[in-house]
Write an enzyme that holds these catalytic residues in place. Structure first.
Site, PDB file in Angstrom:
ATOM      1  N   GLY A  19       0.837  -1.205   0.000  1.00  0.00           N
ATOM      2  CA  GLY A  19       0.000   0.000   0.000  1.00  0.00           C
ATOM      3  C   GLY A  19       0.867   1.247   0.000  1.00  0.00           C
ATOM      4  NE  ARG A  80      -1.274  -5.161  -0.772  1.00  0.00           N
ATOM      5  CZ  ARG A  80      -1.854  -4.038  -0.347  1.00  0.00           C
ATOM      6  NH1 ARG A  80      -2.838  -3.490  -1.028  1.00  0.00           N
ATOM      7  NH2 ARG A  80      -1.441  -3.456   0.762  1.00  0.00           N
ATOM      8  CG  ASP A 111       4.009  -7.399   7.331  1.00  0.00           C
ATOM      9  OD1 ASP A 111       3.350  -7.025   6.340  1.00  0.00           O
ATOM     10  OD2 ASP A 111       3.492  -7.811   8.381  1.00  0.00           O
ATOM     11  CB  THR A 134       3.029   0.117   6.136  1.00  0.00           C
ATOM     12  OG1 THR A 134       1.699  -0.114   6.600  1.00  0.00           O
ATOM     13  CG2 THR A 134       3.978  -0.312   7.228  1.00  0.00           C
ATOM     14  CG  ASP A 136      -1.521  -0.717   8.142  1.00  0.00           C
ATOM     15  OD1 ASP A 136      -2.330   0.223   8.066  1.00  0.00           O
ATOM     16  OD2 ASP A 136      -1.500  -1.668   7.335  1.00  0.00           O
ATOM     17  CG  ASP A 138       1.469  -3.637  10.300  1.00  0.00           C
ATOM     18  OD1 ASP A 138       2.273  -2.960   9.628  1.00  0.00           O
ATOM     19  OD2 ASP A 138       0.624  -4.379   9.794  1.00  0.00           O
ATOM     20  NE  ARG A 180      -2.084  -4.261   6.122  1.00  0.00           N
ATOM     21  CZ  ARG A 180      -0.999  -4.638   5.482  1.00  0.00           C
ATOM     22  NH1 ARG A 180      -1.100  -5.389   4.410  1.00  0.00           N
ATOM     23  NH2 ARG A 180       0.183  -4.268   5.888  1.00  0.00           N
TER      24      ARG A 180
END
Ligand code: ADP
Length: 330
Positions: A19, A80, A111, A134, A136, A138, A180
């Site tokens: 993303g 992607r 990741d 990202t 996120d 994460d 997510r």
């Protein structure tokens, strides 16, 4: 940390993958300019792993990254590439990289992108350094990922606006933010936005507690509330939450799903700074013979973590912050 002989490195490739995140352009700019200053040739790979498979390669110079530090998204696109899961496709990508003369790579992504980068080193000895990009946040091994700070501020801006309406109409709002299956954006924007409660995938719904919080707030004269929920694996989770609240308390909640407005936009100063530092350092790591690592942050410092370590471990949300949001919304 994996080592290789950097003496033969003449050309590096740079790409963004997964993303898009605000600040990726600042990282691309830092990679290109640092590499050119160090007398390397730089090839931009468009559309991440798809670009490697389709030979979307273009030489970059100092001017090709002019006027991008303030722009969201990625000038090299992102995205992607499900075909990359197959070993034989990764071999095609490596043949393409080698025929273009690309000796080493900087991968800007999350990741999933790092999993593929790690495989390029393990299977084909293509030296790769990862830069975490990202919204996120994460990724294990780094305090910050590029784009997270901007995304939190975008969500916060929306929360502040919705609060005006919530207060004017005595309403209960549930605002769903991205992330997510992780709750970093929800916790940061919820706490900073004064939310009454925050729901994250890592923590089961405690609907009775939330209903109790809302009721106690009303008894103290509070007539509007904001709840922040992370989307989880399935966007629209806030509707399930609203239904549970209605069933358990009779209160009607208005749901607002922020969605993709959180992904783009002008990167914050913080994201531009870390992106510039990480991108530049990634090139220097490659030139020092270090690879199969991510450049991350720990506090104010840059750190280097093996990609396999980033992928093996899970980064956890600080759940104390949810409790703090509940205490402070009293
Ligand atoms: P992010 O990097 O933001 O986590 P994705 O999880 O979508 O984004 O991964 C980005 C791309 O990385 C995927 O489209 C695919 O090309 C590659 N990738 C992800 N997981 C793997 C894997 N297990 N093996 C090979 N390539 C992968």
């Amino acid at each position: 940390m994996a080592k290789y002989n950097p003496e033969n490195i003449k050309t590096i490739g740079v790409y963004a993958s997964g993303g898009d995140a605000p600040g990726m352009n600042a990282a691309i700019r830092a990679v290109v300019r640092t590499a050119i200053l160090r007398k390397l040739r730089v090839v931009g790979i468009t559309q991440g792993y798809t670009g490697m498979l389709e030979k979307q390669f273009a030489d970059m110079d100092l001017r090709s990254v002019a006027n991008i530090i303030q722009r969201g998204g990625s000038i090299l696109k992102a995205g992607r590439c499900p075909e990359f899961i197959k070993t034989e496709n990764r071999k095609i990508a490596v043949d393409n990289l080698r025929s273009e003369g690309i000796d080493a790579l900087v991968c800007i992504g999350g990741d999933g992108s790092f999993t593929a980068a790690n495989l390029l080193w393990q299977e084909h000895k293509i030296p790769v350094v990862g830069v975490p990009g990202t919204i996120d946040n994460d990724i294990f091994g780094t305090d910050h990922t590029i784009g997270f700070d901007t995304a939190v501020n975008t969500a916060l801006d929306a929360i502040d606006r919705i609060r005006d309406t919530a207060a004017s109409h005595d309403r209960l709002f549930i605002i769903e933010v991205m992330g997510r299956d992780s709750g970093f954006i929800a916790v940061a924007s919820g706490l900073a936005g004064g939310a009454e409660d925050i729901f994250i995938p890592e923590h089961p719904f405690q609907i009775d507690k939330t209903v109790d919080l809302i009721k106690r707030g009303m008894a103290r004269g509070k007539n509007s509330s904001i709840l922040v929920a992370a989307e989880g694996v399935k966007p629209g989770r806030a509707y399930d939450l609203a239904e549970s609240i209605r069933k358990n308390s009779g209160h009607l909640a208005t749901v607002c799903i922020l969605g993709h407005i959180q992904r783009g936009g002008r990167p914050s100063a913080f994201d531009r700074l870390i992106a510039s530092r990480m991108g530049s350092n990634a090139v220097d790591q490659l030139l020092s013979g270090n690879c199969d690592i991510m450049v991350g942050t720990k506090g104010d410092n840059l750190v280097h973590v093996e990609l396999s370590e980033c992928l093996k471990q899970k980064k956890h949300v600080n759940k104390d912050l949810i409790q703090l949001a509940q205490i402070l919304s009293n």
